[in-house]
Design an enzyme around this catalytic site. Structure first.
Site, short mmCIF file in Angstrom:
data_model
loop_
_atom_site.label_atom_id
_atom_site.label_comp_id
_atom_site.label_asym_id
_atom_site.label_seq_id
_atom_site.Cartn_x
_atom_site.Cartn_y
_atom_site.Cartn_z
N GLN A 10 0.84 -1.19 0.00
CA GLN A 10 0.00 0.00 0.00
C GLN A 10 0.88 1.25 0.00
OE1 GLN A 10 -3.26 -0.54 2.64
NE2 GLN A 10 -4.05 1.53 2.38
N SER A 94 3.80 -6.57 2.66
CA SER A 94 2.50 -6.49 3.33
C SER A 94 1.42 -7.07 2.43
CB SER A 94 2.22 -5.05 3.75
OG SER A 94 1.09 -4.97 4.58
N LEU A 95 0.46 -6.25 1.94
CA LEU A 95 -0.58 -6.80 1.08
C LEU A 95 0.01 -7.46 -0.16
CD1 LEU A 95 -1.73 -5.46 -1.86
CD2 LEU A 95 -1.74 -3.45 -0.40
N ARG A 119 -9.54 -7.83 4.29
CA ARG A 119 -8.38 -7.36 5.04
C ARG A 119 -8.39 -5.84 5.19
NH1 ARG A 119 -2.81 -5.99 3.86
NH2 ARG A 119 -1.31 -6.96 5.27
N HIS A 203 0.12 -3.27 11.11
CA HIS A 203 1.21 -4.12 11.61
C HIS A 203 1.58 -3.79 13.07
CE1 HIS A 203 1.64 -5.92 7.71
NE2 HIS A 203 1.68 -4.73 7.17
N GLN A 252 1.02 -11.82 10.06
CA GLN A 252 1.51 -10.61 9.40
C GLN A 252 0.66 -9.39 9.74
OE1 GLN A 252 0.25 -8.98 5.83
NE2 GLN A 252 1.92 -9.90 4.66
#
Length: 313
Positions: A10, A94-95, A119, A203, A252
């Site tokens: 992102q 991440s994503l 998510r 996170h 995660q």
């Protein structure tokens, strides 16, 4: 020497993303159509026409970034590119780890889009707006930043969220604690301690409700063994077992994105070139700061697709 494909996270989103791929390759356009159908809305219209504030919403940006990555992958595969034969590892920031797993065949495009919508919504809903924060700390070693977070935790949750390499660490948690950590970091000699314009403390431990939502969602989705190993964000190790990968995806949500270590792992395990598949050049820039001996290429435009196909033939 081996090749690894990486997938952005992102922040790389921009209005117009993926439109040139859709115009150039029917296989790419089919990806955007599939994502639109999976979500029951024209996300592609938001991606290509805006408005920007709608695209940057977490629940939109996450599936949108995946869609561009997969549009590039499908365009390559339609021209005889074989992921299993040409790529040793995949990883995503991440994503981007979901994009990597979709590219490696663990999830379908439709399921990945739905997972990322869940998510994004769950991460946004986990903490009321204004109660969480993130900050970038530039120029301090990780152990110093960890000590800063520990000290600031007297005011609430505070932890390292991303180790991006090049002396850049991102911290996340309760707003008061992150602000305190930024102040302490400046006192300890950080070049910069910059509060980030984000909508939630990603996170961090405050994302626990989102982790629960992803555990539930991942338990019901069809999972295949990826055709190449994924280097997981939270373990920096190659994984191929779908159930373990799913557990690590849950971890995660509240855990650290260990990107510096991921790039270092590639360099130490025979990878010579990283291809960043999708929107932007953020990961390529980070890779250059982490290890200048690693070559970095992007696959973002139709020209990039053709260049990568020629290089990987």
């Amino acid at each position: 020497m081996a090749i690894a494909f990486t997938f952005p996270g992102q922040g790389s989103q921009t209005v117009g993303m993926g439109k040139d791929l859709a115009d150039a390759f029917p296989e790419a356009r089919a990806v955007f159509d599939e994502v639109d159908d999976a979500l029951g809305e024209k996300l592609s219209a938001t991606m290509w026409d805006g408005p920007e504030d709608k695209l940057t919403l977490t629940a939109n940006a996450q599936p949108a970034l995946m869609a561009v990555s997969m549009a590039a992958i499908r365009a390559m595969e339609a021209r005889s590119f074989d992921m299993k034969a040409k790529v040793a590892y995949v990883a995503g920031h991440s994503l981007g780890e979901y994009s990597a797993l979709c590219a490696a065949g663990m999830f379908s495009i439709a399921d990945t889009a739905r997972l990322l919508r869940i998510r994004g919504n769950a991460m946004q809903a986990a903490v009321p707006v204004g109660e969480g924060a993130m900050a970038a700390i530039i120029g301090l070693e990780q152990d110093v930043v960890q000590a800063v977070c520990d000290e600031a935790s007297a005011k609430g949750a505070c932890q390292i969220a991303n180790d991006n390499g090049g002396g850049q660490l991102v911290i996340s948690g309760a707003k008061a604690a992150v602000e305190e950590a930024a102040r302490i970091a400046s006192e300890k000699g950080a070049k910069r301690a910059l509060m980030l314009p984000v909508s939630a403390p990603f996170h961090s431990a405050l994302m626990a409700p989102a982790a629960d939502a992803m555990r539930e969602a991942l338990a019901t989705v069809e999972k295949n063994a990826p055709v190449v190993p994924v280097i997981a964000n939270v373990t920096v190790s190659p994984l191929t077992d779908p159930d373990e990968i799913a557990r690590r995806l849950v971890e995660q949500v509240t855990g650290q994105v260990r990107w510096r270590e991921t790039v270092e792992w590639f360099a130490a395990n025979g990878v010579s070139t990283l291809y960043e598949v999708g929107t932007g050049k953020v990961l390529s820039g980070l890779a250059r700061r982490i290890d200048r001996d690693l070559a970095s290429q992007t696959i973002n435009t139709p020209q990039d697709v053709e260049a990568a196909l020629a290089a990987l033939a």
